[in-house]
Design an enzyme around this catalytic site. Structure first.
Site, PDB file in Angstrom:
ATOM      1  N   ARG A 110      -2.003 -30.871 -17.287  1.00 36.04           N
ATOM      2  CA  ARG A 110      -3.501 -30.953 -16.490  1.00 36.04           C
ATOM      3  C   ARG A 110      -3.350 -31.034 -14.822  1.00 36.04           C
ATOM      4  NH1 ARG A 110      -8.648 -34.789 -17.157  1.00 36.04           N
ATOM      5  NH2 ARG A 110      -8.769 -33.518 -19.074  1.00 36.04           N
ATOM      6  N   HIS A 137     -10.592 -25.071 -19.444  1.00 40.75           N
ATOM      7  CA  HIS A 137     -10.453 -26.445 -20.068  1.00 40.75           C
ATOM      8  C   HIS A 137     -10.491 -26.030 -21.633  1.00 40.75           C
ATOM      9  CE1 HIS A 137      -9.985 -30.477 -21.045  1.00 40.75           C
ATOM     10  NE2 HIS A 137     -11.218 -31.144 -20.861  1.00 40.75           N
ATOM     11  N   GLN A 140     -10.838 -28.563 -24.831  1.00 38.26           N
ATOM     12  CA  GLN A 140     -12.258 -29.159 -24.852  1.00 38.26           C
ATOM     13  C   GLN A 140     -13.163 -28.313 -25.604  1.00 38.26           C
ATOM     14  OE1 GLN A 140     -13.843 -32.098 -23.413  1.00 38.26           O
ATOM     15  NE2 GLN A 140     -15.107 -31.689 -24.911  1.00 38.26           N
ATOM     16  N   ASP A 232     -22.345 -30.521 -17.340  1.00 37.83           N
ATOM     17  CA  ASP A 232     -21.045 -31.264 -17.072  1.00 37.83           C
ATOM     18  C   ASP A 232     -21.278 -31.708 -15.722  1.00 37.83           C
ATOM     19  OD1 ASP A 232     -18.314 -31.987 -16.562  1.00 37.83           O
ATOM     20  OD2 ASP A 232     -17.806 -29.889 -16.184  1.00 37.83           O
ATOM     21  N   CYS A 273     -18.895 -32.772 -22.051  1.00 36.15           N
ATOM     22  CA  CYS A 273     -17.505 -33.077 -22.408  1.00 36.15           C
ATOM     23  C   CYS A 273     -17.011 -34.538 -21.769  1.00 36.15           C
ATOM     24  CB  CYS A 273     -16.437 -31.990 -21.443  1.00 36.15           C
ATOM     25  SG  CYS A 273     -16.892 -32.107 -19.611  1.00 36.15           S
ATOM     26  N   ARG A 301     -11.824 -34.531 -29.726  1.00 36.34           N
ATOM     27  CA  ARG A 301     -10.696 -34.146 -28.812  1.00 36.34           C
ATOM     28  C   ARG A 301      -9.431 -34.276 -29.666  1.00 36.34           C
ATOM     29  NH1 ARG A 301     -11.050 -33.785 -23.620  1.00 36.34           N
ATOM     30  NH2 ARG A 301      -9.516 -32.205 -24.081  1.00 36.34           N
TER      31      ARG A 301
HETATM   32  N1  NVA Z   1     -15.705 -29.985 -14.729  1.00 34.90           N
HETATM   33  C1  NVA Z   1     -15.102 -31.264 -15.078  1.00 34.90           C
HETATM   34  C2  NVA Z   1     -14.738 -31.240 -16.534  1.00 34.90           C
HETATM   35  C3  NVA Z   1     -13.943 -32.921 -16.652  1.00 34.90           C
HETATM   36  C4  NVA Z   1     -13.557 -32.982 -18.073  1.00 34.90           C
HETATM   37  C5  NVA Z   1     -13.801 -31.557 -13.885  1.00 34.90           C
HETATM   38  O1  NVA Z   1     -12.935 -30.508 -13.929  1.00 34.90           O
HETATM   39  O2  NVA Z   1     -13.905 -32.528 -13.386  1.00 34.90           O
HETATM   40  N1   CP Z   2     -13.256 -34.518 -21.369  1.00 31.08           N
HETATM   41  C1   CP Z   2     -12.176 -34.653 -20.942  1.00 31.08           C
HETATM   42  O1   CP Z   2     -11.326 -34.049 -20.548  1.00 31.08           O
HETATM   43  O2   CP Z   2     -11.990 -35.876 -20.619  1.00 31.08           O
HETATM   44  P1   CP Z   2     -10.910 -36.553 -19.602  1.00 31.08           P
HETATM   45  O3   CP Z   2     -11.070 -36.341 -18.071  1.00 31.08           O
HETATM   46  O4   CP Z   2     -11.088 -38.018 -19.779  1.00 31.08           O
HETATM   47  O5   CP Z   2      -9.651 -36.216 -20.184  1.00 31.08           O
END
Ligand code: NVA
Ligand code: CP
Length: 315
Positions: A110, A137, A140, A232, A273, A301
């Site tokens: 990540r 992502h 997800q 989101d 998400c 998840r």
């Molecule tokens: N768009 C958000 C998704 C988090 C799971 C981010 O990248 O922070």
């Molecule tokens: N939805 C998701 O990816 O959550 P986290 O950022 O907590 O991993």
């Protein structure tokens, strides 16, 4: 046809690399692993496998899902915080990949750059799973599709509307996933936050093959007939400085009770998400309503990430 052999040794970097049949296979496997877990049955498919979990950005769900899923299948996960390893400070992604590939059997990443997860795949020689980048992502989306299929009993023909930042990792990946499996997909966002023409074109191609549609508009009335309203955060991780600008731009696209009613369907569900900023992209009452399936998504998840690891690395 037995698709299980298609997956061995593969990475999971973006859903663009997976056929609709392969995506559905992963959902079926996730459903099977979920049903087993509910009966207290775990597996040993990842026995003896060491799994690196690199996190340059924070995470609750993704980190916990990879950790618990690996443990459930007998694997050994190791958490590597981005600021505690040499990557990005003293060592290149290519060198990090080659080192980790000598020690680990699979790597979750990540972080910020999609090129980094791609470089990990290229240089590590082990399966690499994308746990979120600025662009995509994909794990997800598997959880989201599984949740929708559980709720409606099907995916094909569902009408899915995403509101908010239409060019972030979630919007991009949802557009790919939905168009591949035959879900009619719409993004409602101000034009400055639309996805790239290139990605829209690609997804229109997938939609053509699956018999679904892609709509991109700034008109919030396009929620009519939606089975799913999805949103989101307005400012993703790494874009915190854009928060004020996004609030001004996205206020008309908040998912609230009035907008839920505008679908004209009592059966419309709300998805996110998570984590959510209540009072911004979604109101507290919608988040807490009967229509909200956000914690089913969060649980899924675990089962879908387990399916990805079992399919690509499991014995
Ligand atoms: N768009 C958000 C998704 C988090 C799971 C981010 O990248 O922070
Ligand atoms: N939805 C998701 O990816 O959550 P986290 O950022 O907590 O991993």
């Amino acid at each position: 046809m037995d698709l299980s052999r298609n997956f061995k040794g593969r990475s999971f970097i973006t859903l663009k690399d997976y056929t609709p049949e392969e995506i559905l296979y992963l959902l079926d496997l996730a459903a099977e692993l979920k049903a087993k877990k509910k009966q207290g049955i775990t597996g040993d498919s990842l026995k003896g496998k060491n799994i690196a979990l690199i996190f340059e950005k924070p995470s609750t769900r993704t980190r916990c899902a990879f950790t618990v899923a690996a443990a459930d299948e007998g694997g050994n996960p190791t958490y590597l915080a981005g600021n505690e390893i040499q990557l990005g400070h003293k060592e290149s992604i290519e060198d990090t990949a080659r080192v980790l590939g000598r020690m680990f059997d699979g790597i979750e990443f990540r972080g910020f750059k999609q090129e980094h997860v791609e470089a990990l795949e290229k240089y590590s020689n082990v399966p690499v799973w994308n746990g979120l980048t600025d662009e995509y992502h994909p794990t997800q989306i598997l959880a989201d599709l599984l949740t929708m299929r559980e709720h409606f009993g099907r995916l094909k023909g569902l009408k899915f509307v995403y509101l908010g930042d239409g060019r972030n990792n979630m919007a991009n990946s949802l557009m790919i996933g939905c168009s591949k499996v035959g879900v009619d997909f719409a993004i409602i966002a101000p034009e400055s936050l639309w996805p790239t023409e290139r990605l829209i074109g690609l997804c229109k191609g997938y939609a053509g093959e699956s018999g679904s549609t892609i709509t991109v508009t700034d008109d919030a009335d396009a929620v009519k007939d939606a089975d799913v309203l999805y949103t989101d955060v307005w400012a993703s991780m790494g874009e915190e400085d854009k928060a004020a600008e996004r609030i001004a731009l996205l206020k008309p696209y908040q998912v609230n009770t009035e907008l839920m009613k505008k679908t004209g369907k009592e059966s419309t569900i709300f998805m996110h998400c998570l984590p959510a900023v209540k009072g911004k992209e979604v109101t507290e009452d919608v988040f807490e309503s009967e229509a909200s399936v956000v914690f089913d998504e969060a649980e899924n998840r675990l089962h879908t990430i387990k399916a990805v690891m079992v399919a690509t690395l499991g014995q």
